[in-house]
Design a protein around this motif. Structure first.
Motif, PDB file in Angstrom:
ATOM      1  N   TYR A  12     -77.027 127.514 -76.669  1.00  0.00           N
ATOM      2  CA  TYR A  12     -76.578 126.721 -77.797  1.00  0.00           C
ATOM      3  C   TYR A  12     -75.166 127.110 -78.217  1.00  0.00           C
ATOM      4  CZ  TYR A  12     -76.580 123.946 -81.981  1.00  0.00           C
ATOM      5  OH  TYR A  12     -76.258 123.011 -82.938  1.00  0.00           O
ATOM      6  N   LEU A  13     -74.797 128.368 -77.939  1.00  0.00           N
ATOM      7  CA  LEU A  13     -73.457 128.785 -78.320  1.00  0.00           C
ATOM      8  C   LEU A  13     -72.420 128.436 -77.268  1.00  0.00           C
ATOM      9  CD1 LEU A  13     -74.241 132.121 -80.113  1.00  0.00           C
ATOM     10  CD2 LEU A  13     -73.319 130.024 -81.109  1.00  0.00           C
ATOM     11  N   VAL A  65     -75.952 117.309 -75.496  1.00  0.00           N
ATOM     12  CA  VAL A  65     -75.800 118.696 -75.084  1.00  0.00           C
ATOM     13  C   VAL A  65     -76.962 119.027 -74.156  1.00  0.00           C
ATOM     14  CG1 VAL A  65     -75.710 121.067 -75.874  1.00  0.00           C
ATOM     15  CG2 VAL A  65     -74.757 119.244 -77.276  1.00  0.00           C
ATOM     16  N   PRO A 114     -70.707 125.663 -75.920  1.00  0.00           N
ATOM     17  CA  PRO A 114     -70.601 124.246 -76.290  1.00  0.00           C
ATOM     18  C   PRO A 114     -70.346 123.386 -75.054  1.00  0.00           C
ATOM     19  CG  PRO A 114     -68.634 125.434 -76.933  1.00  0.00           C
ATOM     20  CD  PRO A 114     -69.525 126.416 -76.274  1.00  0.00           C
ATOM     21  N   VAL A 129     -70.307 120.224 -74.081  1.00  0.00           N
ATOM     22  CA  VAL A 129     -70.341 118.814 -74.419  1.00  0.00           C
ATOM     23  C   VAL A 129     -69.832 118.065 -73.206  1.00  0.00           C
ATOM     24  CG1 VAL A 129     -69.466 117.029 -75.930  1.00  0.00           C
ATOM     25  CG2 VAL A 129     -69.998 119.284 -76.843  1.00  0.00           C
ATOM     26  N   SER A 130     -70.691 117.286 -72.694  1.00  0.00           N
ATOM     27  CA  SER A 130     -70.321 116.584 -71.472  1.00  0.00           C
ATOM     28  C   SER A 130     -69.234 115.574 -71.782  1.00  0.00           C
ATOM     29  CB  SER A 130     -71.568 115.893 -70.911  1.00  0.00           C
ATOM     30  OG  SER A 130     -71.241 114.670 -70.355  1.00  0.00           O
ATOM     31  N   ALA A 131     -68.140 115.697 -71.078  1.00  0.00           N
ATOM     32  CA  ALA A 131     -66.980 114.855 -71.364  1.00  0.00           C
ATOM     33  C   ALA A 131     -67.218 113.415 -70.941  1.00  0.00           C
ATOM     34  CB  ALA A 131     -65.757 115.413 -70.665  1.00  0.00           C
ATOM     35  N   GLN A 132     -67.798 113.260 -69.759  1.00  0.00           N
ATOM     36  CA  GLN A 132     -67.960 111.898 -69.255  1.00  0.00           C
ATOM     37  C   GLN A 132     -69.252 111.259 -69.726  1.00  0.00           C
ATOM     38  OE1 GLN A 132     -67.224 114.374 -66.938  1.00  0.00           O
ATOM     39  NE2 GLN A 132     -65.071 113.894 -66.601  1.00  0.00           N
TER      40      GLN A 132
END
Lengths: 279, 533
Positions: A164-165, A178, A167, A169-172
């Motif tokens: 969880y720490l 997450v 991060p 975050v899938s760009a595409q």
């Protein structure tokens, strides 16, 4: 948005479990923060009398998180669509008894309005069509600011989760979800999906949908419930024509877990009543 | 300690110090009251379902509401125990300032990172949206010549999916032939030199597209090349248009017809070499001039008004125009003018295509002339004479006029021919012809009917006597001896005179009357004249 998915895809997507049995179909819909495991003190009572269907919303439990769509699930209609998809995948056409907890009561209401012929009865445990207060005429129990506090608390509690720490975050990614290795804590809710679900749950206002329901409803109201006070249960009863309100002597919001026998008794009594269409 | 409904059954001093009040204030009250609303929701939605199922929770982060109405972050453990079949839930609250602060920092770091990656994702999505929208092919090749990025157009041209494209080597994507062709440019880009070149690419659908490729090196801060951007633009249509323009230009340059382009006000904006050859004006001299510079003056305003009318109505005019060259000579051109309209349908250009037809016109004129004239003397022949008689007769219908016809037959011509030969005979005929012409007004006609027969057609002579006087003058001038290279020839003439009158109905009648009178003159001893009546 509504992709035509094969039945097996729906079963995987919503982690659908069918408890085979003779009789009408009972479909259980869990509330926010939970998953289908919350029903395991209720289902044994209907093992022989009903066919029971359990599932997880996308983003909850062991659902397929890759199917999470933050636009779709920003509205309770998205969750109602999951319910209808599951019924279609199981080829259920009518006679379904829907049992929903908390926000899923609104989901069941929306599904029954969309497909009145599909459902025979709705059992609503701790319904709250609008959690936020609309002073002075309606007291849902919460102010909008309380939701920010809830989201912060969710963040703080997810901190113990693996990854969880980090991060990630899938760009595409279309969903921006997450991807996290899920632990079993908090009913395996995905943090990103959970926040979307939290916003949808607490900001939805389905009060105007209540009069559109044509299916007989049983409202199971907790005597003392922070999330759905008795006054809300009475409001729902007043606006659902032909509904039955039963107040359970329970403190809390999860009678089906804390006092399952009370819920089972009330359900059995309601389900043995002849099917009748609400006026 | 609470029951399973969360009703407090007992509470210790430490917790009381946090939440305030005394034991009796809390016993039999809901535990919820110790928490602010957000924590209550979390308890109900997350903690109780787990607690009821699993009998314990640990290290739950919640906020307690202190007696000073402040929120105190706490960790909560809870354990279910059952004694005499009664469930008890023992709640342990602990405050760990350091740990909470540490976790808060972690969380804030995470939130910052999340916000950054959201921004990054946004800007990536933006860049991707922009590059996807481009009709050009855009790709990025790293130093190992592996694809790191390719936009939609690029993928389409090479028939690849995004998944298979990433990481693929440039030689695989381009194929051996194209790779070999492009290799010098690839090397150039990797050595830091921007490249620009044109290339025909065979697309997956079998068509060939013309492209303009730019390889732009990507440098790091040290100036090392990391890879290069490939920007490839489809210029197939541009090239086709180029070819079409080149073709048009070569037609414009090479055609035999003169071409002149003007704007809407007839100001000349372009001419071709054939136009220069025709008019004598170079393009430098004539561009910027008004087309009226070419006017010959042979056409009246009505002619040009009709031309402009046609151009307005049908956007086209075809015809023959007398125009003037730079050197002032006049020429006849066959001209076709087309109006070119803009998007609004308004004519903004006129294209004139012209050919010099002066010579052709001259030839036609000559043929026409020969058909109506005597080859030897160039006098009107019988056909033209009859036409002119007819014209004059027609004019008498509008206004009364006198018409006199003098029919001449040379006397002694046969002898000249026999004595001096035909050449001298021809000279005699030509001399007679010019002497006759010198006697008459331009409105009169001298015609040769053939052999030694001439006719004088007099338009509206004063009276019979003046005609008789002319006849006498004719006899006189014809009788003048003629000298050709020392040889003297002499001829006379007999003249029959006829006037147009009501009973004369045709030119033939008039001619016959004069002919008859001529025989009377012959009979009277030649070299004299007689009237037909």
């Amino acid at each position: 948005m509504n992709k035509i998915s094969s039945s097996s895809n729906i079963f995987v997507r919503n982690n659908v479990k069918v408890l085979e049995g003779d009789g009408d179909v009972v479909l259980y819909a869990h509330g926010f923060g939970c998953n289908q495991d919350m029903w395991d003190r209720v289902t044994p009572a209907f093992k022989s009398s009903h066919k029971q269907v359990l599932f997880d919303y996308v983003g909850s439990g062991r659902s397929d998180i890759s199917a999470f769509d933050s636009d779709k699930y920003a509205s309770l209609k998205g969750y109602a669509q999951d319910v209808l998809d599951i019924c279609d995948a199981l080829d259920l056409r009518s006679g379904v008894i829907f049992v929903g907890h908390s926000v899923s009561c609104s989901v069941g209401i929306l599904a029954s309005i969309a497909r009145p012929g599909l459902f025979a009865k709705l059992v609503l445990i701790g319904p709250n069509p609008c959690f936020v207060n609309h002073a002075p005429e309606y007291v849902g129990g919460f102010e909008k600011e309380d939701l920010e506090g809830l989201l912060a608390l969710m963040d703080q509690n997810y901190i113990g989760w693996a990854n969880y720490l980090a991060p990630v975050v899938s760009a595409q990614g279309e969903t921006g979800a997450v991807t996290t290795e899920l632990s079993d804590s908090f009913c395996s809710t995905d943090p990103f999906a959970a926040k979307v679900f939290a916003r949808t749950t607490f900001f939805s206002d389905n009060r105007n949908d209540l009069p559109k329901v044509t299916v007989p409803c049983l409202i199971l109201q907790h005597r003392t419930d922070t999330l759905a006070p008795v006054s809300v249960g009475e409001f729902v009863h007043a606006h659902l024509s032909g509904s039955t309100l039963k107040v359970l002597e329970v403190i809390g919001h999860c009678a089906h877990m804390s006092d399952p026998e009370l819920v089972v008794d009330a359900m059995q009594e309601f389900l043995t009543l002849p099917n009748q269409t609400a006026k | 300690m609470t029951d399973r409904g969360g009703v407090v059954q007992s509470i210790n001093q430490c917790l009381l110090e946090l939440v305030g009040g005394v034991k009796d204030n809390w016993v039999a009250k809901p535990l919820d009251l110790m928490f602010p609303m957000a924590s209550r929701i979390f308890l109900q939605t997350h903690v109780w379902p787990m607690l009821l199922r699993e009998g314990r929770v640990s290290e739950i982060r919640l906020q307690l509401l202190s007696d000073a109405n402040k929120q105190v972050p706490v960790f909560v453990n809870c354990q279910k125990s059952t004694l005499d079949s009664i469930e008890r839930y023992t709640w342990v609250f602990f405050v760990s300032i350091e740990r909470i602060r540490y976790e808060q920092e972690l969380l804030e770091a995470r939130q910052r990172a999340e916000a950054m990656s959201v921004d990054l994702a946004k800007s990536e999505r933006f860049i991707r949206t922009v590059t996807e929208a481009m009709p050009s092919m855009i790709a990025y090749w790293d130093f190992q010549l592996r694809c790191q990025f390719a936009n939609k157009s690029y993928l389409e041209w090479f028939g690849r999916t995004p998944q298979e494209m990433l990481g693929l080597s440039i030689s695989t994507v381009l194929g051996p032939n194209l790779f070999e062709e492009n290799w010098p440019h690839i090397q150039g880009a990797l050595s830091g030199e921007p490249q620009e070149f044109e290339r025909a690419i065979l697309k997956p659908d079998g068509t060939v597209g013309q492209t303009l490729a730019n390889y732009i090196p990507d440098f790091n801060a040290n100036g090392d090349v990391l890879g290069f951007f490939a920007l490839v633009t489809n210029i197939s249509r541009l090239r086709e248009a180029d070819a079409a323009i080149r073709l048009s230009a070569s037609v414009f340059e090479a055609t035999m017809e003169g071409i002149m382009v003007t704007d809407a006000t007839a100001t000349i904006i372009s001419v071709n070499p054939a136009f220069t050859a025709l008019t004598g004006y170079t393009s430098e001299e004539i561009i910027g001039q008004n087309a009226r510079i070419l006017k010959s003056g042979r056409h009246d305003a009505a002619f040009f008004n009709a031309m402009f009318h046609d151009l307005r109505v049908s956007k086209l005019w075809k015809g023959e125009v007398w125009s003037k060259r730079k050197d002032g000579t006049i020429y006849l051109e066959r001209l076709c003018i087309s109006a070119i309209c803009n998007e609004a349908g308004v004519a903004h250009r006129y294209v004139g295509v012209c050919a010099d037809i002066t010579q052709q016109w001259n030839k036609e004129q000559l043929v026409q002339h020969m058909a109506l004239h005597d080859g030897l003397t160039d006098l009107p022949n019988r056909a033209l004479l009859m036409e002119r008689i007819g014209q004059l007769i027609a004019m008498t219908a509008r206004e009364p006029r006198r018409i006199a016809l003098l029919f001449l037959d040379l006397d002694g011509f046969k002898l000249v021919n026999d004595t001096w030969g035909h050449e001298i005979g021809d000279q005699v005929l030509k001399t007679v012809s010019s002497r006759l012409l010198s006697l008459l007004r331009p409105s009169d006609t001298v015609a040769r009917l053939g052999g030694d027969e001439f006719v004088l057609l007099l338009d509206n002579p004063e009276n019979r006597d003046s005609v008789a006087m002319i006849a006498s003058r004719v006899i006189e001038v014809v009788n003048d001896p003629m000298n050709f290279n020392g040889k003297t020839a002499h001829v006379g003439t007999s003249i029959g005179i006829a006037f147009f009158a009501k009973e004369v109905t045709s030119p033939d009648d008039l001619l016959k009357n004069a002919d008859d009178a001529m025989y009377k003159a012959k009979a009277a001893g030649k070299n004299t004249y007689r009237f037909s009546d």
